[in-house]
Scaffold this active site. Structure first.
Site, short mmCIF file in Angstrom:
data_model
loop_
_atom_site.label_atom_id
_atom_site.label_comp_id
_atom_site.label_asym_id
_atom_site.label_seq_id
_atom_site.Cartn_x
_atom_site.Cartn_y
_atom_site.Cartn_z
NE ARG A 100 -43.17 -29.13 31.73
CZ ARG A 100 -43.98 -29.31 30.69
NH1 ARG A 100 -44.26 -28.30 29.90
NH2 ARG A 100 -44.51 -30.49 30.44
CG LEU A 155 -53.11 -18.74 47.71
CD1 LEU A 155 -51.94 -18.00 47.08
CD2 LEU A 155 -52.72 -20.18 48.06
CG HIS A 179 -52.03 -38.68 38.03
ND1 HIS A 179 -51.22 -37.68 37.53
CD2 HIS A 179 -52.30 -39.50 36.97
CE1 HIS A 179 -51.03 -37.87 36.23
NE2 HIS A 179 -51.66 -38.97 35.87
CG ASP A 226 -44.74 -32.65 33.25
OD1 ASP A 226 -45.66 -33.50 33.22
OD2 ASP A 226 -43.85 -32.59 32.39
N GLY A 227 -44.71 -34.51 35.87
CA GLY A 227 -43.82 -35.60 36.29
C GLY A 227 -44.45 -36.67 37.17
C1 IPE Z 1 -48.50 -30.12 31.02
O1 IPE Z 1 -47.96 -31.38 31.17
C2 IPE Z 1 -49.90 -30.10 31.55
C3 IPE Z 1 -50.04 -30.20 33.00
C4 IPE Z 1 -49.07 -30.23 33.88
C5 IPE Z 1 -51.39 -30.20 33.47
P1 IPE Z 1 -48.00 -32.46 30.01
O2 IPE Z 1 -47.32 -33.67 30.55
O3 IPE Z 1 -49.39 -32.64 29.53
O4 IPE Z 1 -47.15 -31.75 28.87
P2 IPE Z 1 -46.34 -32.38 27.66
O5 IPE Z 1 -47.23 -33.36 26.99
O6 IPE Z 1 -45.12 -33.03 28.25
O7 IPE Z 1 -45.98 -31.19 26.82
C1 IPE Z 2 -48.91 -34.59 35.79
O1 IPE Z 2 -47.81 -35.18 35.24
C2 IPE Z 2 -49.51 -33.55 34.91
C3 IPE Z 2 -50.87 -33.85 34.43
C4 IPE Z 2 -51.17 -33.76 33.19
C5 IPE Z 2 -51.91 -34.16 35.38
P1 IPE Z 2 -47.87 -36.17 34.01
O2 IPE Z 2 -49.06 -37.06 34.13
O3 IPE Z 2 -47.74 -35.43 32.74
O4 IPE Z 2 -46.56 -37.01 34.30
P2 IPE Z 2 -45.42 -37.39 33.27
O5 IPE Z 2 -44.99 -36.11 32.62
O6 IPE Z 2 -46.02 -38.35 32.33
O7 IPE Z 2 -44.34 -37.98 34.12
MG MG Z 3 -46.16 -34.74 31.67
#
Ligand code: IPE
Ligand code: IPE
Ligand code: MG
Length: 247
Positions: A195, A138, A44, A27-28
């Site tokens: 996470r 893996l 991304h 995430d992020g």
């Molecule tokens: C969780 O991240 C899903 C993935 C990393 C693929 P999100 O950004 O979608 O989660 P929320 O919306 O912060 O809970």
């Molecule tokens: C990548 O992070 C996870 C995916 C859902 C692909 P995000 O797109 O959720 O990035 P943030 O959380 O908005 O920063």
């Molecule tokens: Mg996110």
């Protein structure tokens, strides 16, 4: 295939007892890009570069199984152009990496339902899983269109169907039977869920499988989550005391 020996592990401050199955909520990406005043899709792309590097490291270090949360059942709520960009990157990842992954013995599987994907995405995934099917290195499991609630419902429905068809007796429904109907059925127990991105929630990821997993939340946005940070997380994991309800 493992390329890093125990001596090198020791230099990293790690003992050979690595988690068998690591799962990561990557995430992020969006916030990483926004912080740099770039469009989210740049994040991304950077995230895909990091994924490539981390998969290589995890394979080298000899971890048995790595599950990556790449697209959730809830992520369909995002703008179509972002969804298209994400799946475009997925296809690009397979195009660029499949030869190296295959050479390194990586076995790719999909956790999730592929019905909602475009034909092109479905083909790319089927191609990657078919080519790498026999590999012994893996286990790389991509959670795409994955959601735990949907996964658990799907398992429950398949049990009901088998009971109705008379091929499963209700008294034989146990944890083993139930787990055999989850996407993770052929994988080791999840030991560690990481996470990135600073949020402290599971967002519908491995709700059943993480029952006794160690959870580690890191502040780095996914594109900044370096191999060194991953090693730090592994050190923290190795310092935890896993009791499973015992003493
Ligand atoms: C969780 O991240 C899903 C993935 C990393 C693929 P999100 O950004 O979608 O989660 P929320 O919306 O912060 O809970
Ligand atoms: C990548 O992070 C996870 C995916 C859902 C692909 P995000 O797109 O959720 O990035 P943030 O959380 O908005 O920063
Ligand atoms: Mg996110």
């Amino acid at each position: 295939m493992r390329k890093i020996d125990n001596r090198t592990l020791a230099q990293m401050g790690l003992n050979p007892d690595l988690p068998k199955h690591v799962a990561i909520i990557m995430d992020g990406n969006g916030r990483w890009a926004s912080k740099k005043l770039l469009p989210r899709t740049y994040g991304h792309r950077e995230g895909m570069e990091r994924l490539t590097g981390l998969v290589r490291f995890v394979s080298d270090i000899g971890i048995e199984s790595l599950t990556l949360y790449a697209f959730s059942t809830e992520n369909w709520k995002r703008p179509q152009h972002e969804i298209d960009a994400l799946f475009g990157l997925l296809i690009e990842y397979f195009d660029k990496q499949i030869a190296e992954l295959h050479k390194n013995g990586v076995r790719i599987t999909l956790l999730g339902d592929d019905v909602r994907f475009s034909e092109e995405v479905r083909q790319a995934i089927r191609n990657a899983t078919t080519i790498t099917k026999g590999n012994r290195g893996l286990k790389l499991n991509l959670a795409l269109n994955y959601g735990s609630r949907a996964e658990i419902l799907r398992a429950a429905k398949s049990i009901v169907e088998d009971v109705n068809r008379g091929i499963l007796l209700p008294e034989n429904i146990d944890e083993h039977e139930f787990e055999s109907r989850l996407y993770t059925s052929n994988l080791p127990q999840v030991d560690l869920v990481i996470r990135t991105g600073g949020e402290q929630r599971l967002s519908n990821f491995l709700l059943y499988q993480a029952a006794y997993a160690e959870l580690i939340f890191v502040k780095d946005y996914w594109p900044d989550f370096s191999d060194d940070r991953f090693i730090e997380v592994l050190r923290e994991f190795q310092n935890r005391n896993r009791r499973y309800g015992g003493l």
